[in-house]
Design a protein around this motif. Structure first.
Motif, PDB file in Angstrom:
ATOM      1  N   HIS A 553       0.841  -1.200   0.000  1.00  0.00           N
ATOM      2  CA  HIS A 553       0.000   0.000   0.000  1.00  0.00           C
ATOM      3  C   HIS A 553       0.873   1.245   0.000  1.00  0.00           C
ATOM      4  O   HIS A 553       1.881   1.316   0.705  1.00  0.00           O
ATOM      5  CB  HIS A 553      -0.901  -0.008   1.239  1.00  0.00           C
ATOM      6  N   GLN A 554       0.440   2.206  -0.802  1.00  0.00           N
ATOM      7  CA  GLN A 554       1.199   3.457  -0.949  1.00  0.00           C
ATOM      8  C   GLN A 554       1.474   4.120   0.410  1.00  0.00           C
ATOM      9  O   GLN A 554       2.494   4.759   0.604  1.00  0.00           O
ATOM     10  CB  GLN A 554       0.352   4.387  -1.828  1.00  0.00           C
ATOM     11  N   ASN A 555       0.528   3.955   1.366  1.00  0.00           N
ATOM     12  CA  ASN A 555       0.673   4.642   2.643  1.00  0.00           C
ATOM     13  C   ASN A 555       1.146   3.728   3.770  1.00  0.00           C
ATOM     14  O   ASN A 555       1.065   4.099   4.939  1.00  0.00           O
ATOM     15  CB  ASN A 555      -0.667   5.292   3.030  1.00  0.00           C
ATOM     16  N   TYR A 556       1.669   2.566   3.406  1.00  0.00           N
ATOM     17  CA  TYR A 556       2.130   1.616   4.428  1.00  0.00           C
ATOM     18  C   TYR A 556       3.136   2.259   5.377  1.00  0.00           C
ATOM     19  O   TYR A 556       3.041   2.116   6.598  1.00  0.00           O
ATOM     20  CB  TYR A 556       2.735   0.394   3.733  1.00  0.00           C
ATOM     21  N   SER A 557       4.105   2.982   4.822  1.00  0.00           N
ATOM     22  CA  SER A 557       5.165   3.514   5.687  1.00  0.00           C
ATOM     23  C   SER A 557       4.613   4.568   6.654  1.00  0.00           C
ATOM     24  O   SER A 557       5.225   4.837   7.686  1.00  0.00           O
ATOM     25  CB  SER A 557       6.292   4.114   4.847  1.00  0.00           C
ATOM     26  N   ARG A 558       3.459   5.115   6.314  1.00  0.00           N
ATOM     27  CA  ARG A 558       2.902   6.135   7.211  1.00  0.00           C
ATOM     28  C   ARG A 558       2.333   5.528   8.489  1.00  0.00           C
ATOM     29  O   ARG A 558       2.072   6.251   9.451  1.00  0.00           O
ATOM     30  CB  ARG A 558       1.833   6.951   6.470  1.00  0.00           C
ATOM     31  N   ILE A 559       2.137   4.217   8.517  1.00  0.00           N
ATOM     32  CA  ILE A 559       1.749   3.561   9.772  1.00  0.00           C
ATOM     33  C   ILE A 559       2.782   3.903  10.837  1.00  0.00           C
ATOM     34  O   ILE A 559       2.451   4.212  11.981  1.00  0.00           O
ATOM     35  CB  ILE A 559       1.711   2.021   9.609  1.00  0.00           C
TER      36      ILE A 559
END
Ligand SMILES: *[C@@H]1O[C@H](CO)[C@@H](O)[C@H](O)[C@H]1NC(C)=O
Ligand SMILES: *[C@@H]1O[C@H](CO)[C@@H](O)[C@H](O)[C@H]1NC(C)=O
Ligand SMILES: *[C@@H]1O[C@H](CO)[C@@H](O)[C@H](O)[C@H]1NC(C)=O
Length: 731
Positions: A553-559
């Protein structure tokens, strides 16, 4: 000093200057003259890459050079890419005539295409003095080598060499005062294609002439290093201020390095370091030489480039590859596209994106597999499109198995301003790359001493190498010059890249690779099963970076960076996990498989085990990689063992207002539910906490502990079908 034996017995030495009269400077003269009294004469008919390298090296050491023959027709015989032959002597004779009385002038004659300087004129003159050049009986000092050429039978006529020295004359380099050099070349009365080395050899082998002219050989490579037959004697010596070539047999640091005979490529290798200012502190050698500034150039004045793109084998992630073409940091109006797709299985991915590519570039041409064009003919076609178009200034060739992750690659290559330049690409974690550091005698791969350091980025620079492939920028000057006639890639006996590189090498065109920046990497293509509908899904073990780029997911690292997640119930977490492409492709594969079972699952839901698709190892690999950091964050202290009790794609049918159904299935430590399709109602209820959670959007996952604390009930899905990938981890 004076290790070089001179021709006359030592007792006679003091008398020689008297005997030789005008040929030599006055006896007992002081030390060697200053560098300003040394003139370098060389011959080149064309400004090849080799010639330009020679000039660069001369400039670095402040030699003053005069070139003979530039722009003139070569009539010195069939010497494919070196200058050799009698025409050199004729030109030298004309050049020496006006200098013949200059007793103060020293003349160094050297070849140019296959020579570099590795030391300066001052020490060169000192060595000449040490050899007897300053009145010690040496009029003209020739370089020496271990082969007697061109007439082997003359070997017997040579005087025996001193211990550890090379016996035979090589005319690629010699040094003497102007009057002495004149006395030598004035004897030339032969044809342009007669052999120059034979001419000098005969003079040297005549004892009277040898003594009269003071001819001697640099047996121990104090000044001249011929590489042919001597490669084992030569090492690079990294020292402050630059790299020197050291002859370990004679313990000398020669200044004139000559890649004679078959050693031209080794000279390229040495030329990467000498005289380009390398030292053991690293540095980048000649990297910043002749840069072409692009900053501030208006878009409309940037060079026009043709992209030649080649899909010649089944290759994963072609869709991503094509999308990246749209993201290149370069004005699309200055780019044209030629795309050859020789693989029927890849055509659908190409045609899906073709309308966007067509709109994006100034022009775009597609040649599909139905044309039956081979990879070699396609590459020749692409290159000739640029060659024939006077507006086309550069050609960027790109293979489909290249992940060019740096969008500024084209600009970086243009800025470096070489005729042929490849960005270094390798397979992550491997030594497999798109260049060779050296060539075996039969023209295949050989590992150079610095290959590993270059691939791993421990040495960075722009490197002259014998072979490049996969991605390279070729200037119009090269396309219309050394690569200008006929087929470049098509040869019956070799693959297209080897044909291209061999062609370039034979024309004296240097091939460069740069690792000054990180440009991207190479894909692994073996093991790719293109008969599947979405074979990229299986690629995680072979091509993890590209798999992650497409499917995470594009926003995985934002977790982790921004706490992008929710905790709707105690210890129940929702977070972005995989991309919608992942969800869609997995669903397609499951639908194609089509054999749904009704075992185990709640509320009449149907299931397909990932194991039946052969995807379970991939999925568990993905969880090890991407779920472990998440569980570490949410459940500190828990270390997933990565064993799945179950991993099924589940299809929940429409269930209007049914009572909540208890979930069935084995107990596990962790339960992960990934939404694969947009939920239409539905979700789960956790009776222990009296807390409900709607099903997350596609690509988001729901993570919670297993049945011991978090038994769950299925909520009704009034709107329709919902797909979930359910994984129970660690019994
Ligand atoms: C070459 O000449 C320039 C200018 O005369 C001088 O600055 C430089 O130090 C010289 N380089 C060498 C290697 O002698
Ligand atoms: C490739 O995939 C097909 C299913 O699409 C399968 O039948 C075949 O065994 C696979 N081949 C290999 C070598 O894995
Ligand atoms: C990621 O987050 C941004 C900002 O909230 C959002 O615009 C984008 O759609 C998200 N990406 C995906 C694939 O959901």
């Amino acid at each position: 000093m004076a290790e070089l034996p001179v021709r006359a017995p030592r007792a006679l030495l003091p008398l020689l200057p008297v005997l030789l009269g005008v040929l030599l400077p006055p006896a007992g003269s002081r030390g060697p003259p200053g560098p300003e009294q040394l003139l370098v004469l060389t011959v080149a008919t064309e400004a090849t890459d080799g010639y330009e390298r020679f000039l660069r090296s001369a400039k670095r050491f402040n030699y003053s050079v005069q070139t003979l023959g530039l722009g003139q027709a070569w009539r010195g015989g069939d010497v494919a890419h070196t200058v050799g032959g009698g025409q050199k002597v004729r030109w030298l004779k004309s050049a020496m005539a006006p200098l013949r009385t200059r007793q103060d002038l020293l003349v160094l004659f050297v070849d140019s295409y296959d020579v570099v300087f590795a030391g300066g004129p001052r020490e060169l003159l000192e060595q000449f003095w040490g050899a007897g050049g300053g009145g010690g009986g040496v009029g003209v000092l020739f370089s020496a080598e271990g082969f007697c050429w061109p007439q082997e039978e003359l070997a017997a006529s040579y005087p025996p060499p001193p211990a550890g020295g090379k016996a035979f004359l090589n005319s690629g380099g010699f040094l003497g005062f102007a009057p002495a050099v004149w006395r030598l070349v004035e004897r030339w009365r032969f044809r342009d294609d007669d052999d120059d080395q034979l001419f000098y050899t005969r003079l040297y082998l005549n004892p009277h002439i040898r003594d009269e002219l003071g001819l001697a050989l640099d047996h121990h490579s104090r000044i001249f290093q011929n590489l042919n037959g001597a490669l084992d004697e030569v090492v690079l010596k990294f020292q402050p201020g630059g790299v020197r070539v050291r002859n370990v047999v004679t313990d000398s640091l020669p200044m004139v390095i000559h890649g004679n005979g078959p050693t031209k490529l080794q000279l390229n290798y040495l030329g990467n370091y000498v005289p380009s200012g390398w030292s053991y502190e690293g540095g980048c050698g000649d990297c910043d030489l002749d840069l072409r500034p692009l900053e501030g150039v208006p878009e409309a004045e940037l060079p026009r480039v043709l992209l030649g793109v080649f899909l010649e084998q089944p290759t994963p992630f072609v869709g991503r590859f094509l999308q990246r073409l749209l993201l290149l940091d370069y004005p699309p109006a200055r780019l044209r596209l030629f795309l050859h797709c020789g693989v029927p299985q890849l055509l659908s991915q190409v045609t899906a994106l073709w309308p966007r590519l067509l709109r994006h570039f100034a022009s775009a041409q597609l040649v599909g597999p139905q044309e039956g064009l081979g990879g070699d003919a396609a590459r020749d076609m692409g290159m000739s499109l640029c060659r024939r178009d006077p507006q086309c200034q550069h050609y960027l060739s790109l293979d489909g198995d290249v992940t060019l992750s740096h969008p500024g690659t084209l600009r970086a290559l243009l800025r470096q301003n070489r005729k042929v330049l490849a960005p270094l690409l390798s397979r992550p974690g491997q030594l497999w790359s798109n260049f060779w550091g050296a060539l075996s005698p039969d023209g295949y791969y050989a590992r150079s001493q610095d290959y590993v350091d270059i691939v791993q980025g421990k040495r960075r620079g722009v490197w002259n190498v014998p072979y490049i492939s996969h991605a390279y920028l070729v200037s119009g000057a090269a396309l219309r010059g050394p690569l200008g006639d006929g087929a470049v890639f098509t040869r019956p006996d070799t693959d297209p890249d080897m044909a291209f590189c061999r062609h370039a090498r034979q024309r004296g065109l240097f091939l460069h690779v740069t690792n000054r920046e990180e440009f991207g990497h190479l894909l692994v293509t073996s093991g790719y099963n293109s008969s599947r509908r979405h074979p990229d899904l299986w690629e995680l073990p072979r091509n993890p970076r590209d798999w992650e780029d497409k499917y995470l997911h594009q926003n995985y690292s934002r977790i982790f960076q921004e706490n992008l997640y929710q905790e709707p119930c105690p210890d129940v977490y929702q977070f972005p996990f995989f991309s919608e492409e992942f969800c869609q492709e997995l669903l397609d594969e499951v639908e194609d498989y089509g054999k749904w079972s009704q075992d185990h699952h709640e509320g009449g839901a149907q299931a397909v085990a990932l194991g039946l698709l052969g995807l379970e190892p991939v999925w568990l690999g993905a969880l090890r990689r991407f779920l472990t950091p998440v569980t570490r964050k949410f459940f500190p202290g828990y270390q997933p063992k990565g064993r799945a009790v179950l991993s099924d794609v589940i299809r929940y049918g429409p269930r209007p207002s049914a009572p909540p159904t208890p979930a069935r299935g084995p107990a596990a430590t962790i339960s992960l539910s990934l939404s694969l399709s947009p939920p239409q109602g539905g979700g789960w209820h956790f009776p222990r906490y009296n807390c409900g959670v709607p099903a997350p959007p596609p690509g988001w996952a729901l993570l919670h502990p297993g049945r011991l604390t978090h038994p769950r009930h299925l909520l009704s899905t009034p709107g329709g079908t919902h797909h979930v990938l359910l994984t129970l981890l660690d019994p």
